[in-house]
Design a protein around this motif. Structure first.
Motif, mmCIF file in Angstrom:
data_model
loop_
_atom_site.group_PDB
_atom_site.id
_atom_site.type_symbol
_atom_site.label_atom_id
_atom_site.label_comp_id
_atom_site.label_asym_id
_atom_site.label_seq_id
_atom_site.Cartn_x
_atom_site.Cartn_y
_atom_site.Cartn_z
ATOM 1 N N GLU A 1 -11.490 61.822 -40.372
ATOM 2 C CA GLU A 1 -10.583 62.662 -39.587
ATOM 3 C C GLU A 1 -9.936 61.896 -38.437
ATOM 4 O O GLU A 1 -8.779 62.089 -38.114
ATOM 5 C CB GLU A 1 -11.351 63.872 -39.033
ATOM 6 N N VAL B 1 -4.259 58.813 -40.869
ATOM 7 C CA VAL B 1 -4.096 60.134 -41.463
ATOM 8 C C VAL B 1 -2.636 60.536 -41.311
ATOM 9 O O VAL B 1 -2.093 60.554 -40.200
ATOM 10 C CB VAL B 1 -5.024 61.165 -40.794
ATOM 11 N N ALA C 1 -4.344 61.461 -46.614
ATOM 12 C CA ALA C 1 -4.912 62.657 -46.007
ATOM 13 C C ALA C 1 -6.342 62.384 -45.561
ATOM 14 O O ALA C 1 -7.005 61.476 -46.069
ATOM 15 C CB ALA C 1 -4.891 63.808 -47.014
ATOM 16 N N ALA C 2 -6.798 63.178 -44.604
ATOM 17 C CA ALA C 2 -8.181 63.036 -44.148
ATOM 18 C C ALA C 2 -9.129 63.304 -45.312
ATOM 19 O O ALA C 2 -8.887 64.181 -46.147
ATOM 20 C CB ALA C 2 -8.456 64.005 -43.006
#
Length: 592
Positions: free
Chosen positions: A226, A231, A268-269
């Motif tokens: 995250e 990201v 994407a995370a």
């Protein structure tokens, strides 16, 4: 000449002869000389090992440790990368690299500064096709001339400072060398920026050496957490961190969806990426994008990682790993090994590491606690490779070493603490902050150099204690008395340059500095310029690969031959003598 003087000179002559002979290690020769001095009675037994407690030994050892910590952090490489990306021509590449290593050598040990930037030069050579032989020798010489600017830049400066303290009661300060050193460094950088053309193109030699140790690309698996700055950024932007040296071969999203990504695809995370590239490129991307290696994530749940070591090894034909996956082989649970990356010659790996079945000849990057690594590799019949320093998983990029080093330099410059205390404190702080492990710290110290210094200090003192230095100075006085004082200073520079390739620069200072001070006293002149002349000459050995570690360090990677050094080194040596002599006289004055 007294009997003690004759014995002292004889011992030194035999020691130099053994150095030139080259069949025995330097540190062993120094120890033999020390013990011989005790036996023949010119070194008191009570003082035989006093050199091991000398400040200069502490300074050199801790300076090597601190330099290694800075090199391992990758901070210098990270800082230079935006600049290097724009360097296309050989002229600009050599100029920037020489300038960088010269500047770094002013504030840290010159061999450490060179070690920091050699990987950068190698990457630049691979990317642009510039012969590595055009870059490495100018960088080595730049590190030598940068080292003469400050007290801690090179060992001769530290040793000469000690000799001055013994003779005059006060050592040279941190920046007493700077007025002369900066002028020589600036002119030296300008010279090296153009004179690299004097060097031969050893591209074939360095290529053949690289080919002997080059493996196929490694495959590794990493997750985008995250908190990663990538990201939402594209695959192409991630690959650009390695400047073409890395590919994202597969993206695994939502655990089961896997595909070969497009360059413009956004990350994407929690995406899992299968990466392919050299260990150095993989390490750089993983560190800068703050990715999490799969092997390290598994270990967090099952082991207390603490200090860890990383090794590169090949799976042998009788290894128990063959045909098994990491889980089936109980790689982590039973053996304590984390699998970070795999290279399989002739095959591009496109599966997750946990599902990979090992084959004979696979090259693995493994991480484990230092005490478990070697036994586990032996038990699994994985043959360790020692050709390369593997970066992946072994260090985190950090500016902490740079900040610690800067703080130590400020404390020394402000005369708050002595040099030995500052560097010992910096070394201890590096270990407390886990910038490097204790094993890495001990490995970074070149123990043969430490033993050489510690053993030769009493031998050198014996020549001075018996009056041998005054006797040699009297002989030099007959020559120096017939020439102007300026020529006498030049003579000391040339003598130190001539002796260094055969005696080692540290040993040269220990022998020549007391002689230079005695000569100045006999001539009724200021000893400081003569001591400076010895420091300058001993630090500037450009004619052979054996006089200084920096020269030796680049010989193999650059593909150089013994005779290549004088091509660039002879004109640079003349420049140092021609510029250094009047500068020393101007700054320090020749009058008594």
């Amino acid at each position: 000449m007294t009997l003690d003087q004759a014995l002292a000179f004889g011992l030194m002559a035999v020691t130099i002869g053994l150095f030139i002979w080259g069949r025995l290690p330097y540190d062993l020769i120094a120890l033999i000389a020390l013990l011989a001095g005790v036996i023949i009675g010119i070194i008191p037994a009570a003082e035989a090992f006093s050199g091991f407690g000398d400040d200069v030994v502490i300074i050199v050892a801790t300076a090597l440790l601190v330099s290694a910590a800075v090199a391992r952090s990758g901070a210098v490489e990270t800082a230079m990368r935006p600049l290097l990306r724009n360097l296309k021509g050989t002229q600009s590449q050599v100029t920037v690299l020489v300038l960088a290593v010269t500047a770094l050598s002013m504030v840290t040990k010159n061999v450490g500064a060179l070690a920091m930037l050699m990987p950068v030069a190698a990457q630049l050579s691979r990317r642009t096709g510039t012969p590595l032989s055009f870059m490495l020798m100018p960088m080595a010489f730049g590190s030598l001339i940068g080292g003469i600017v400050t007290l801690v830049g090179t060992s001769p400066n530290i040793l000469v400072s000690k000799v001055r303290e013994d003779i005059l009661g006060k050592p040279f300060g941190m920046f007493d060398y700077a007025p002369v050193g900066i002028v020589i460094a600036v002119l030296g950088v300008v010279f090296l920026s153009f004179a690299y053309r004097l060097l031969p193109d050893r591209r074939a030699a360095s290529r053949s050496m690289d080919a002997a140790f080059t493996l196929e690309e490694y495959a590794t698996e990493a997750r985008v957490p995250e908190g990663s700055p990538f990201v939402g950024r594209t695959v192409a932007e991630l690959e650009a961190l390695a400047e073409g040296g890395l590919r994202v071969t597969t993206v695994i999203r939502e655990r089961f969806r896997r595909h070969a990504p497009r360059p413009d695809e956004a990350l994407a995370a929690e995406d899992v990426l299968l990466l392919s590239g050299e260990p150095e490129d993989l390490e750089r991307v993983v560190a800068r994008a703050r990715l999490r290696l799969a092997g390290e994530e598994v270990a967090e749940d099952e082991t207390d990682e603490g200090e860890a070591a990383v090794a590169e090894g090949v799976v042998t034909a009788d290894s128990a790993l063959i045909g098994r996956t990491p889980a089936e082989a109980q790689l982590l649970g039973r053996h304590g090994l984390q699998l970070l990356a795999v290279s399989r010659r002739g095959h591009r790996l496109d599966r997750r590491l946990r599902r990979l079945r090992f084959e004979a000849g696979d090259v693995l990057i493994l991480k484990a606690a230092p005490e478990r690594l070697a036994p586990s590799l032996g038990e699994l019949r994985v043959l360790p490779l020692s050709q390369r320093d593997v970066a992946l998983g072994s260090r985190k990029r950090s500016w902490i070493p740079i900040l610690v080093l800067a703080a130590a330099m400020v404390l020394v410059a402000a005369h708050v603490v002595p040099v030995a205390v500052a560097f010992a404190g910096a070394a201890a702080l590096m270990l407390l902050l886990r910038v490097m492990t204790t094993e890495e710290a001990y490995e970074s110290i070149e123990w043969p150099v430490i033993v050489l210094l510690a053993a030769l200090i009493p031998v050198s003192n014996a020549i001075q204690a018996t009056g041998g230095s005054d006797l040699i100075a009297a002989g030099l006085q007959r020559v120096a008395g017939e020439v102007p004082p300026l020529a006498a200073v030049a003579m000391m520079i040339v003598l130190a340059m001539a002796v260094t390739p055969f005696l080692n620069n540290a040993a040269t200072v220990l022998v020549m500095a007391p002689i230079a001070a005695s000569l100045a006293k006999r001539l009724g002149l200021n000893p400081d310029p003569f001591l400076m002349a010895v420091a300058l000459g001993a630090a500037c050995d450009f004619l052979t690969p054996i006089g200084h570690q920096c020269n030796t360090l680049v010989m193999g990677p650059g593909g150089y031959r013994f005779g290549d050094y004088w091509r660039l080194g002879l004109p640079l040596s003349i420049l140092v003598v021609v510029v250094g002599t009047p500068m020393i006289a101007l700054v320090w004055g020749l009058g008594g």
